[in-house]
Design a protein around this motif. Structure first.
Motif, PDB file in Angstrom:
ATOM      1  N   GLY A   4       1.121  47.611  12.571  1.00  0.00           N
ATOM      2  CA  GLY A   4       0.149  48.690  12.494  1.00  0.00           C
ATOM      3  C   GLY A   4      -1.235  48.148  12.174  1.00  0.00           C
ATOM      4  O   GLY A   4      -1.456  46.934  12.141  1.00  0.00           O
ATOM      5  N   ARG A   5      -2.153  49.054  11.867  1.00  0.00           N
ATOM      6  CA  ARG A   5      -3.541  48.654  11.675  1.00  0.00           C
ATOM      7  C   ARG A   5      -3.848  48.170  10.264  1.00  0.00           C
ATOM      8  O   ARG A   5      -4.944  47.675  10.005  1.00  0.00           O
ATOM      9  CB  ARG A   5      -4.480  49.805  12.057  1.00  0.00           C
ATOM     10  CG  ARG A   5      -4.409  50.116  13.538  1.00  0.00           C
ATOM     11  CD  ARG A   5      -5.450  51.138  13.983  1.00  0.00           C
ATOM     12  NE  ARG A   5      -5.282  51.456  15.392  1.00  0.00           N
ATOM     13  CZ  ARG A   5      -5.843  50.775  16.387  1.00  0.00           C
ATOM     14  NH1 ARG A   5      -6.623  49.740  16.110  1.00  0.00           N
ATOM     15  NH2 ARG A   5      -5.636  51.123  17.638  1.00  0.00           N
ATOM     16  N   GLY A   6      -2.912  48.299   9.336  1.00  0.00           N
ATOM     17  CA  GLY A   6      -3.094  47.741   8.003  1.00  0.00           C
ATOM     18  C   GLY A   6      -4.365  48.213   7.339  1.00  0.00           C
ATOM     19  O   GLY A   6      -4.560  49.395   7.073  1.00  0.00           O
ATOM     20  N   THR A   7      -5.288  47.291   7.074  1.00  0.00           N
ATOM     21  CA  THR A   7      -6.545  47.614   6.409  1.00  0.00           C
ATOM     22  C   THR A   7      -7.534  48.320   7.329  1.00  0.00           C
ATOM     23  O   THR A   7      -8.662  48.600   6.928  1.00  0.00           O
ATOM     24  CB  THR A   7      -7.206  46.333   5.866  1.00  0.00           C
ATOM     25  OG1 THR A   7      -7.267  45.363   6.916  1.00  0.00           O
ATOM     26  CG2 THR A   7      -6.425  45.782   4.692  1.00  0.00           C
ATOM     27  N   GLY A   8      -7.129  48.576   8.572  1.00  0.00           N
ATOM     28  CA  GLY A   8      -7.994  49.277   9.511  1.00  0.00           C
ATOM     29  C   GLY A   8      -8.565  48.404  10.603  1.00  0.00           C
ATOM     30  O   GLY A   8      -9.708  48.593  11.025  1.00  0.00           O
ATOM     31  N   VAL A   9      -7.793  47.448  11.090  1.00  0.00           N
ATOM     32  CA  VAL A   9      -8.294  46.573  12.149  1.00  0.00           C
ATOM     33  C   VAL A   9      -8.520  47.368  13.438  1.00  0.00           C
ATOM     34  O   VAL A   9      -7.864  48.382  13.688  1.00  0.00           O
ATOM     35  CB  VAL A   9      -7.321  45.399  12.425  1.00  0.00           C
ATOM     36  CG1 VAL A   9      -7.230  44.481  11.222  1.00  0.00           C
ATOM     37  CG2 VAL A   9      -5.941  45.908  12.832  1.00  0.00           C
ATOM     38  N   ASP A  10      -9.457  46.901  14.252  1.00  0.00           N
ATOM     39  CA  ASP A  10      -9.728  47.538  15.538  1.00  0.00           C
ATOM     40  C   ASP A  10      -8.684  47.108  16.567  1.00  0.00           C
ATOM     41  O   ASP A  10      -7.718  46.391  16.229  1.00  0.00           O
ATOM     42  CB  ASP A  10     -11.150  47.222  16.004  1.00  0.00           C
ATOM     43  CG  ASP A  10     -11.416  45.718  16.159  1.00  0.00           C
ATOM     44  OD1 ASP A  10     -10.446  44.929  16.193  1.00  0.00           O
ATOM     45  OD2 ASP A  10     -12.598  45.331  16.235  1.00  0.00           O
ATOM     46  N   ASP A  11      -8.863  47.522  17.802  1.00  0.00           N
ATOM     47  CA  ASP A  11      -7.866  47.218  18.834  1.00  0.00           C
ATOM     48  C   ASP A  11      -7.699  45.716  19.026  1.00  0.00           C
ATOM     49  O   ASP A  11      -6.582  45.220  19.230  1.00  0.00           O
ATOM     50  CB  ASP A  11      -8.265  47.867  20.163  1.00  0.00           C
ATOM     51  CG  ASP A  11      -8.081  49.380  20.145  1.00  0.00           C
ATOM     52  OD1 ASP A  11      -7.436  49.888  19.205  1.00  0.00           O
ATOM     53  OD2 ASP A  11      -8.595  50.053  21.056  1.00  0.00           O
ATOM     54  N   ALA A  12      -8.809  44.977  18.961  1.00  0.00           N
ATOM     55  CA  ALA A  12      -8.720  43.527  19.110  1.00  0.00           C
ATOM     56  C   ALA A  12      -7.940  42.912  17.946  1.00  0.00           C
ATOM     57  O   ALA A  12      -7.108  42.016  18.143  1.00  0.00           O
ATOM     58  CB  ALA A  12     -10.119  42.922  19.178  1.00  0.00           C
ATOM     59  N   GLY A  13      -8.201  43.406  16.748  1.00  0.00           N
ATOM     60  CA  GLY A  13      -7.466  42.918  15.576  1.00  0.00           C
ATOM     61  C   GLY A  13      -5.995  43.259  15.650  1.00  0.00           C
ATOM     62  O   GLY A  13      -5.143  42.456  15.240  1.00  0.00           O
ATOM     63  N   LEU A  14      -5.686  44.444  16.174  1.00  0.00           N
ATOM     64  CA  LEU A  14      -4.288  44.838  16.328  1.00  0.00           C
ATOM     65  C   LEU A  14      -3.569  43.909  17.299  1.00  0.00           C
ATOM     66  O   LEU A  14      -2.416  43.501  17.063  1.00  0.00           O
ATOM     67  CB  LEU A  14      -4.215  46.285  16.811  1.00  0.00           C
ATOM     68  CG  LEU A  14      -2.825  46.907  16.910  1.00  0.00           C
ATOM     69  CD1 LEU A  14      -2.172  46.991  15.533  1.00  0.00           C
ATOM     70  CD2 LEU A  14      -2.910  48.303  17.543  1.00  0.00           C
ATOM     71  N   ALA A  15      -4.243  43.537  18.372  1.00  0.00           N
ATOM     72  CA  ALA A  15      -3.653  42.614  19.345  1.00  0.00           C
ATOM     73  C   ALA A  15      -3.406  41.248  18.719  1.00  0.00           C
ATOM     74  O   ALA A  15      -2.377  40.607  18.975  1.00  0.00           O
ATOM     75  CB  ALA A  15      -4.572  42.490  20.561  1.00  0.00           C
ATOM     76  N   ILE A  16      -4.336  40.800  17.871  1.00  0.00           N
ATOM     77  CA  ILE A  16      -4.158  39.525  17.172  1.00  0.00           C
ATOM     78  C   ILE A  16      -2.935  39.598  16.260  1.00  0.00           C
ATOM     79  O   ILE A  16      -2.106  38.672  16.239  1.00  0.00           O
ATOM     80  CB  ILE A  16      -5.418  39.174  16.359  1.00  0.00           C
ATOM     81  CG1 ILE A  16      -6.578  38.817  17.296  1.00  0.00           C
ATOM     82  CG2 ILE A  16      -5.138  38.019  15.395  1.00  0.00           C
ATOM     83  CD1 ILE A  16      -7.919  38.671  16.597  1.00  0.00           C
ATOM     84  N   LYS A  17      -2.810  40.681  15.513  1.00  0.00           N
ATOM     85  CA  LYS A  17      -1.665  40.829  14.609  1.00  0.00           C
ATOM     86  C   LYS A  17      -0.342  40.775  15.377  1.00  0.00           C
ATOM     87  O   LYS A  17       0.604  40.103  14.959  1.00  0.00           O
ATOM     88  CB  LYS A  17      -1.753  42.150  13.837  1.00  0.00           C
ATOM     89  CG  LYS A  17      -2.771  42.183  12.719  1.00  0.00           C
ATOM     90  CD  LYS A  17      -2.765  43.498  11.974  1.00  0.00           C
ATOM     91  CE  LYS A  17      -1.531  43.659  11.111  1.00  0.00           C
ATOM     92  NZ  LYS A  17      -1.624  44.863  10.249  1.00  0.00           N
ATOM     93  N   ARG A  18      -0.292  41.480  16.486  1.00  0.00           N
ATOM     94  CA  ARG A  18       0.943  41.496  17.274  1.00  0.00           C
ATOM     95  C   ARG A  18       1.263  40.107  17.814  1.00  0.00           C
ATOM     96  O   ARG A  18       2.435  39.696  17.802  1.00  0.00           O
ATOM     97  CB  ARG A  18       0.816  42.505  18.416  1.00  0.00           C
ATOM     98  CG  ARG A  18       0.868  43.957  17.943  1.00  0.00           C
ATOM     99  CD  ARG A  18       0.612  44.927  19.079  1.00  0.00           C
ATOM    100  NE  ARG A  18       0.796  46.304  18.628  1.00  0.00           N
ATOM    101  CZ  ARG A  18       0.385  47.372  19.304  1.00  0.00           C
ATOM    102  NH1 ARG A  18      -0.237  47.221  20.475  1.00  0.00           N
ATOM    103  NH2 ARG A  18       0.589  48.584  18.820  1.00  0.00           N
ATOM    104  N   ASP A  19       0.245  39.408  18.257  1.00  0.00           N
ATOM    105  CA  ASP A  19       0.464  38.063  18.777  1.00  0.00           C
ATOM    106  C   ASP A  19       0.945  37.124  17.671  1.00  0.00           C
ATOM    107  O   ASP A  19       1.859  36.313  17.891  1.00  0.00           O
ATOM    108  CB  ASP A  19      -0.832  37.537  19.397  1.00  0.00           C
ATOM    109  CG  ASP A  19      -0.650  36.165  20.040  1.00  0.00           C
ATOM    110  OD1 ASP A  19       0.225  36.036  20.919  1.00  0.00           O
ATOM    111  OD2 ASP A  19      -1.379  35.235  19.659  1.00  0.00           O
ATOM    112  N   VAL A  20       0.356  37.240  16.475  1.00  0.00           N
ATOM    113  CA  VAL A  20       0.751  36.392  15.355  1.00  0.00           C
ATOM    114  C   VAL A  20       2.201  36.674  14.958  1.00  0.00           C
ATOM    115  O   VAL A  20       2.988  35.743  14.713  1.00  0.00           O
ATOM    116  CB  VAL A  20      -0.207  36.607  14.166  1.00  0.00           C
ATOM    117  CG1 VAL A  20       0.373  36.013  12.884  1.00  0.00           C
ATOM    118  CG2 VAL A  20      -1.562  35.992  14.466  1.00  0.00           C
ATOM    119  N   VAL A  21       2.579  37.945  14.891  1.00  0.00           N
ATOM    120  CA  VAL A  21       3.965  38.281  14.545  1.00  0.00           C
ATOM    121  C   VAL A  21       4.926  37.758  15.609  1.00  0.00           C
ATOM    122  O   VAL A  21       5.987  37.203  15.287  1.00  0.00           O
ATOM    123  CB  VAL A  21       4.117  39.802  14.358  1.00  0.00           C
ATOM    124  CG1 VAL A  21       5.594  40.198  14.274  1.00  0.00           C
ATOM    125  CG2 VAL A  21       3.384  40.249  13.092  1.00  0.00           C
TER     126      VAL A  21
END
Length: 336
Positions: free
Chosen positions: A189-206
């Motif tokens: 999810g967006r956690g602390t409120g990341v934008d769409d680019a941040g969300l994509a980074i999180k998914r890639d890292v996981v």
């Protein structure tokens, strides 16, 4: 005598031998509830909560007067990958805010009369980036479990554990995906409120983390992906079980730590209820996997133990009604 542990295997064995609820106290609480001056079932879930609480406290007419809130803080190596809207320095800054009494959890602790403790865990030594190595590893995981175990006040009669750690929604999502499948899409999810680019980074890292640590379950998942604050929460949860202290689970991160216990030893969380269902992606699904129905649903996504702290009031109400109401005989009221 309270047991101790030095390895993950010893902790797992401790979990397998954890005490259960008091059947006699449960029966006594249920009997008392059936005689209170109200129609049967009129207090709804409060009745079940009061009986459940009495069973774990070993009292047919329980008292709830000493709740404890423990907030654990830890830093995550994976935060360097840009998975949060805030920098890692915020973890230490928020610890200072907790200690100064300025955070939401401080206000809630005061409101419900809870003792609050803050434990910062090696903030100058983040965990490893779990895309490259185990975040904790066995030795650090045990150290953090023991820190949580030692932070619980045995005199408490209700426990809430909360957390602070930039990057920990990413760790929690990786744990949930490892334990229950579905991949990053299902849990990030967006956690602390990341934008769409941040969300994509999180998914890639996981996704990278899951590829790096395939098939891990239970405590192994905690060791592979978790932060020190998450392992400490898990240790505190099990100490509560040994001390007969009922536990209220908080949000997504807390429940991810709890899920490592439940998948290691089914039933490990029988002394716990879910305080709330937050809006962080995956929390509702994680509660379903744990078989926990939330007490509150208020759109929270703060962490810190805040949702669970609010639920202290619900538990206090349940116990007050069970133990404080008069029975029909005591009140001289004719039963139906």
């Amino acid at each position: 005598m309270t047991p101790t542990f030095e390895t993950l295997d010893e902790f797992a064995n401790l979990m397998r031998n954890a005490p259960g609820p008091d059947a006699q106290a449960k029966a006594g609480a249920a009997e008392r509830n059936s005689q209170l001056t109200k129609p049967p079932g009129a207090l709804g879930r409060l009745e079940d909560l009061g009986i459940w609480y009495g069973a774990w406290r070993g009292m047919a007419r329980p008292v709830l007067s000493a709740p404890q809130i423990v907030i654990f803080a830890g830093n995550h190596g994976v935060a360097s990958r840009g998975v949060s809207a805030f920098p890692p320095e915020v973890t230490a800054q928020m610890v200072g805010n907790f200690q100064a009494g300025g955070a939401a959890i401080n206000q809630l602790a005061r409101t419900f009369g809870a003792q609050m403790r803050v434990e910062a865990l090696e903030l100058d030594r983040p965990t490893a980036d779990f895309t490259e190595a185990e975040a904790l590893g066995a030795a650090d995981c045990v150290t953090a479990l023991r820190a949580g175990w030692d932070a619980v006040n045995p005199a408490a009669d209700l426990l809430v554990v909360g957390e602070m750690g930039i990057g920990n929604t990413t760790a929690a999502a990786a744990i949930a995906a490892a334990l229950y499948g579905g991949g990053a899409e299902a849990w990030v999810g967006r956690g602390t409120g990341v934008d769409d680019a941040g969300l994509a980074i999180k998914r890639d890292v996981v996704t990278q983390g899951l590829e790096r640590h395939p098939g891990v379950q239970g405590l192994a998942a905690l060791s592979a992906f978790g932060g020190r604050e998450m392992a400490a929460m898990a240790g505190a949860m099990m100490r509560a079980r040994y001390e007969g202290i009922p536990l209220i689970l908080d949000g997504f991160i807390c429940c991810a730590a709890a899920a490592c216990l439940e998948t290691e030893v089914p039933g490990a969380l029988d002394h716990a209820v879910a305080g709330h269902q937050g809006t962080e992606g995956g929390h509702a699904r994680l509660l379903q996997e744990l078989g926990k129905e939330p007490l509150l649903q208020l759109g929270l996504r703060l962490g810190e133990g805040s949702g669970a702290a609010l639920a202290i009031g619900v538990m206090q109400g349940a116990v007050a009604c069970l133990s404080g109401m008069a029975t029909f005989a005591e009140a001289g009221v004719a039963a139906g």
